[in-house]
Design an enzyme around this catalytic site. Structure first.
Site, PDB file in Angstrom:
ATOM      1  N   LEU A 140       0.826  -1.201   0.000  1.00 35.96           N
ATOM      2  CA  LEU A 140       0.000   0.000   0.000  1.00 35.96           C
ATOM      3  C   LEU A 140       0.860   1.250   0.000  1.00 35.96           C
ATOM      4  O   LEU A 140       1.812   1.347   0.784  1.00 35.96           O
ATOM      5  CB  LEU A 140      -0.899  -0.007   1.238  1.00 35.96           C
ATOM      6  CG  LEU A 140      -1.574   1.322   1.616  1.00 35.96           C
ATOM      7  CD1 LEU A 140      -2.593   1.733   0.554  1.00 35.96           C
ATOM      8  CD2 LEU A 140      -2.223   1.234   2.996  1.00 35.96           C
ATOM      9  N   SER A 141       0.536   2.215  -0.851  1.00 34.36           N
ATOM     10  CA  SER A 141       1.164   3.539  -0.855  1.00 34.36           C
ATOM     11  C   SER A 141       2.683   3.419  -1.025  1.00 34.36           C
ATOM     12  O   SER A 141       3.137   2.946  -2.065  1.00 34.36           O
ATOM     13  CB  SER A 141       0.785   4.276   0.438  1.00 34.36           C
ATOM     14  OG  SER A 141       1.143   5.629   0.370  1.00 34.36           O
ATOM     15  N   ALA A 142       3.487   3.801  -0.015  1.00 33.26           N
ATOM     16  CA  ALA A 142       4.932   3.616  -0.136  1.00 33.26           C
ATOM     17  C   ALA A 142       5.259   2.142  -0.308  1.00 33.26           C
ATOM     18  O   ALA A 142       6.209   1.784  -1.013  1.00 33.26           O
ATOM     19  CB  ALA A 142       5.638   4.172   1.097  1.00 33.26           C
TER      20      ALA A 142
END
Length: 284
Positions: A140-142
């Site tokens: 997720l995300s980073a």
């Protein structure tokens, strides 16, 4: 009628319930040289037969290895019978506990955080006697951006990947540039994106498939990144599937009402479970 309703409810509870298990998420040390100085956590369901898959799940900023439970991966591991490897960032590397997907030393094959994660994947396969041809990575995300890194640098190690609210490989080389990549995003040609992946390794085989998830109302990592990701991986010959969830902000799609994941910060109850859908796509 009442009896039928009770029976239906019991059947639903049976389907959604996680099998009783004494297995726990445990920290693993000594998994390799660990040049990225990350922590490794691992979940192997009780009585797991050899030859089952491994999923490497990478948390987002401000999160930790509990992402595995919150996103639904631990419960799915019990139901579908696979191992979960959970790399965890430390504040000494990044104050916000983001994986450093934009630092040159951390995104190269054989170097930094990317190599640490690869070492964890290999250790997960060894610990569980897993099938090395069925290792998957998602985040997720980073963690999604680092999933792109891992797929670019170690395509020989993974059978598929899932990028949730993430970014293309090689989008940024500095912290300032990282914010620009996140929003509004960077618009390159498919060939330019593809060249970044091709430069990441000497791999010449069939690329692992990539599933890209994004929220249509994500103002932290603009949804334009989903298009750029699709262009990047399509250009290098990887099978790509995209899923845009209208109205969803920045986070992991979960569906607690369906027994998948827990709602919370960046864990968004939208009635859709990305982990379950990825499991289905990968044939877990």
């Amino acid at each position: 009628m009442v009896v039928k309703i009770l029976i239906s409810a019991l059947l639903a509870m049976t389907f959604l319930a996680t099998p009783a298990s004494a297995a726990t998420v445990r920290q693993i040390t000594g998994f390799g040289s660990n040049p990225g100085a990350l922590r490794m956590y691992e979940y192997i369901p009780d009585g797991l037969a050899p030859g089952r898959p491994v999923v490497v799940a990478l948390h987002g900023c401000t999160q930790d290895a509990t992402y595995g439970q919150n996103a639904g991966w631990i419960d799915l591991a019990d139901r579908l019978r696979f191992t979960v490897v959970l790399p965890q960032q430390v504040t000494a590397n990044n104050f916000s506990q983001c994986f450093n997907w934009f630092q040159s030393l951390d995104i190269r094959r054989g170097s930094g955080e990317a190599e640490s994660i690869a070492q964890m994947a290999r250790r997960g396969v060894a610990d569980a006697g897993a099938d090395p041809r069925r290792v998957y990575v998602t985040g997720l995300s980073a963690g999604g951006a680092m999933t792109s890194v891992i797929l670019a640098a170690y395509p020989d190690l993974f059978a598929g990947g899932g990028v949730v609210a993430g970014l293309p490989y090689g989008c940024a080389a500095t912290v300032i540039e990282a914010y620009t990549c996140m929003n509004p995003g960077k618009d390159l040609t498919p060939r330019q994106w593809g060249d970044k992946v091709r430069a990441a390794s000497t791999f010449s085989g069939a690329r692992p498939g990539v599933n890209v998830w994004h929220g249509g109302a994500d103002y932290t990592v603009a949804s334009a990144n989903m298009r750029e990701l699709s262009e990047q991986w399509t250009d290098v010959g990887a099978p790509v599937q995209t899923r845009l969830i209208t109205g969803m902000g920045h986070g992991q799609p979960v569906a607690p009402g369906q027994g998948c994941g827990r709602a919370g910060a960046y864990m968004l109850d939208v009635g859709v479970c990305a982990a379950a859908e990825l499991s289905r796509a990968w044939g877990l």
